[in-house]
Design an enzyme around this catalytic site. Structure first.
Site, PDB file in Angstrom:
ATOM      1  N   CYS A  79       0.841  -1.203   0.000  1.00 15.46           N
ATOM      2  CA  CYS A  79       0.000   0.000   0.000  1.00 15.46           C
ATOM      3  C   CYS A  79       0.873   1.248   0.000  1.00 15.46           C
ATOM      4  O   CYS A  79       1.709   1.417   0.891  1.00 15.46           O
ATOM      5  CB  CYS A  79      -0.923  -0.009   1.206  1.00 15.46           C
ATOM      6  N   HIS A 122       4.008  -6.504  -7.231  1.00 15.93           N
ATOM      7  CA  HIS A 122       3.528  -5.444  -8.120  1.00 15.93           C
ATOM      8  C   HIS A 122       4.757  -4.746  -8.685  1.00 15.93           C
ATOM      9  O   HIS A 122       5.587  -4.247  -7.924  1.00 15.93           O
ATOM     10  CB  HIS A 122       2.652  -4.467  -7.329  1.00 15.93           C
TER      11      HIS A 122
END
Length: 606
Positions: free
Chosen positions: A343, A412
């Site tokens: 995040c 990611h």
């Protein structure tokens, strides 16, 4: 978390925020004003106030990020003149609040102020044979008889009797235990006591591996002082080895990312229908779960069609994360638990969670080892390439994560600084996949077509996670499995929205509050759906995820409307699903480009 809310990209956060809250609250918001300190006089009043009568206030050009400081305007109009839940449930004489109840108990008085029904067909009544919202339902005319009695289709209701459609609900008893701090965290407490012991350096510095791996071993002083209830079993004295845990067999499967805000249960149902194999709940904050917050526990709900389902936790410290893992291990049904270490937003990062854990290796290790110790299901970790844009550190962390006991890593291909800009680094993902072996590694980033998915799988990853691509075109899972481009029509896309609306009314309710919540999340999703460019209009295939096309005309009016970047147009689309209109008749006319201004509707297309 992925884009769509708390963990969304900058452009995603700003685009919908300005006007969507006006829709939720049912009232327009005055333009924001900023008063600089130098504009204030000695008495603290604005200098502009003195001449406010003489001149009109000029509209200032909106700066990027301006909306973040706006006051939160929550919808509250459905709280006024609300019918008491005891009346809805048919036990008005047993109202919990008694004389102090501020809700209405007179059905006639409530119906006098209740907003008009939105249609003649209630999805809950048609699906389950009974609508639990009764007279408060915004489609109540479909199931109300004489004297406002709620009609029940007994034959249909019996088919669903005893079936659990949505699991992982928070019971009142569990909520009470958490709020009173009476829930037992035996395994987590033993592990945390092991961390608290000094390890030859006064309790400072790196914790020793043996303390992390086997805290509170039987036979020691700590074990003998622990009070037990009932007979001691093997589970009490022997730690479950990682090889004995349930395996997470998802190699080669399509994994729908945990999408904050947009990855709600109705949206996941849409993606499952189009071929998603693995689904994951939205990012849940562990401290909120430990406090028994109903809104946070709602993120853990699982529909019965989600056969491989996990939840994602966010936290910064071993004590809260380990306790939360033990709590979920005992109370809900999941196939895996994921730790959010990707995040990028400041709210999470500055507290030491999300991407910040990549720079706090001691805490990261303690969290992974502790959660792995107390969980009976596999533990996975989602990370980014690093914090800074040109300094990749994932390749250094992945071997440690494997050593600490995680079953899988998702990478990611962007850093925290990149957020969701520029392209994902798939060459680096391929490098990390080799380093991670034999632990499976899933790749994530920029997958919007079956060609993108094929190239990703050629990089040597165990599977792919799809995030924004699923928001832009949820039928992407079908395209990948069938290896084709789907030139989906505007009417087919509208049917998808209609299904989402029905799923939303099932999940959030068909009363005014549920309708408003369904509308809110529909508008959130439309801010991504408008980015899809129809295959039949593309000059070259496939569409890239960061492409922003110029204004173009669709092949019919509805297709043009769905491509609009204007919030007002998203509201027009939502109004066709959540307002009393003859949508089938209108849709036929819209597709042929006919004028619809003659229809009596407070929120028409034109």
């Amino acid at each position: 978390g992925e884009p769509g809310g708390r963990a969304g990209g900058e452009e995603e956060e700003e685009k919908v925020e300005e006007k969507k809250e006006d829709v939720d609250s049912g009232q327009s918001e005055p333009p924001a004003k900023r008063v600089r300190s130098e504009d204030l006089g000695q008495d603290g009043e604005s200098r502009e106030d003195a001449g406010a009568e003489e001149k009109e206030p000029t509209e200032r050009k909106r700066a990027r990020g301006q909306n973040k400081s706006r006051p939160c305007m929550k919808p509250n109009h459905y709280e006024q003149s609300r019918l008491c839940p005891s009346v809805t449930q048919g036990c008005a004489e047993k109202c919990y609040f008694g004389a102090r109840c501020r809700f209405l108990h007179d059905v006639g008085e409530y119906l006098a102020v209740k907003p008009a029904d939105l249609g003649r067909s209630c999805v809950l009544f048609e699906t389950f044979g009974k609508c639990i919202y009764g007279v408060t339902c915004r489609f109540a005319q479909a199931h109300l008889g004489d004297g406002y009695q709620n009609i029940v289709n007994t034959d249909l209701a019996k088919q669903w009797e005893g079936k659990s459609l949505v699991r992982n609900n928070l019971s009142k008893e569990l909520q009470h235990q958490l709020r009173k701090r009476k829930f037992s965290f035996r395994k987590a407490d033993e592990y945390l006591r092991g961390l608290a012991k000094p390890h030859g350096d006064g309790g400072k510095g790196d914790p020793k591996p043996d303390a992390l791996q086997s805290p509170g071993l039987p036979g020691g002083e700590e074990a003998s002082s622990t009070k037990t209830v009932g007979p001691v079993t093997d589970e009490d004295v022997v730690k479950l080895r990682s090889c004995e845990k349930k395996k997470l067999e998802i190699q080669g499967k399509l994994y729908l990312a945990p999408l904050t805000t947009c990855g709600n249960l109705p949206f996941r149902r849409i993606c499952k229908r189009f071929g998603a194999d693995v689904t994951c709940g939205e990012m849940a904050v562990c401290t909120n779960l430990l406090q028994g917050q109903s809104s946070e526990w709602a993120l853990l709900k699982r529909h019965h069609t989600e056969d491989i389902f996990g939840v994602q936790l966010e936290g910064a410290f071993p004590d809260t994360m380990t306790k939360c893992a033990e709590l979920l291990n005992q109370t809900i049904e999941v196939d895996f638990v994921d730790i959010n270490v990707g995040c990028p937003i400041d709210l999470v990062y500055k507290k030491g969670g999300g991407c910040a854990l990549m720079t706090r290796s001691n805490k990261f290790e303690q969290i992974v080892r502790g959660m792995n110790l107390v969980l009976d299901v596999p533990l996975t970790v989602k990370i980014r390439t690093g914090v800074q844009e040109k300094i990749n550190v994932a390749h250094k962390i992945i071997p440690k994560i494997r050593e600490w006991g995680a079953s899988m890593v998702t990478l990611h291909g962007r850093s925290r600084e990149q957020r969701y800009t520029r392209g994902a680094d798939w060459d680096y993902i391929a490098e990390c996949a080799k380093i991670a072996s034999p632990m499976p590694l899933f790749g994530n980033g920029d997958i919007l077509s079956y060609e993108d998915a094929n190239r990703a799988m050629q990089m040597g990853v165990s599977g792919i996670m799809i995030a924004r691509g699923a928001l832009i075109k949820p039928w992407l899972f079908t395209e990948i499995k069938e290896q084709r481009h789907w030139d989906i029509s505007s009417s087919e896309r509208f049917d998808i929205l209609k299904d989402f609306t029905n799923y939303g009314l099932e999940h959030w309710g068909s009363d005014t509050q549920g309708v408003e919540k369904t509308r809110k999340f529909l508008l959130e999703w439309l801010s991504f759906l408008c980015r899809y460019i129809p295959v039949g209009l593309l000059e070259h295939l496939p569409q890239k995820i960061n492409e922003r096309p110029p204004y173009y005309m669709g092949r019919d009016y509805l297709e043009t409307l769905m491509a609009s970047q204007n919030v007002d147009d998203w509201i027009k689309i939502s109004s066709q699903l959540l307002f009393p209109i003859l949508w089938k008749r209108r849709l036929a006319k819209i597709e042929h480009g006919y004028s619809i201004s003659g229809f009596a509707n407070p929120h028409p297309f034109c």
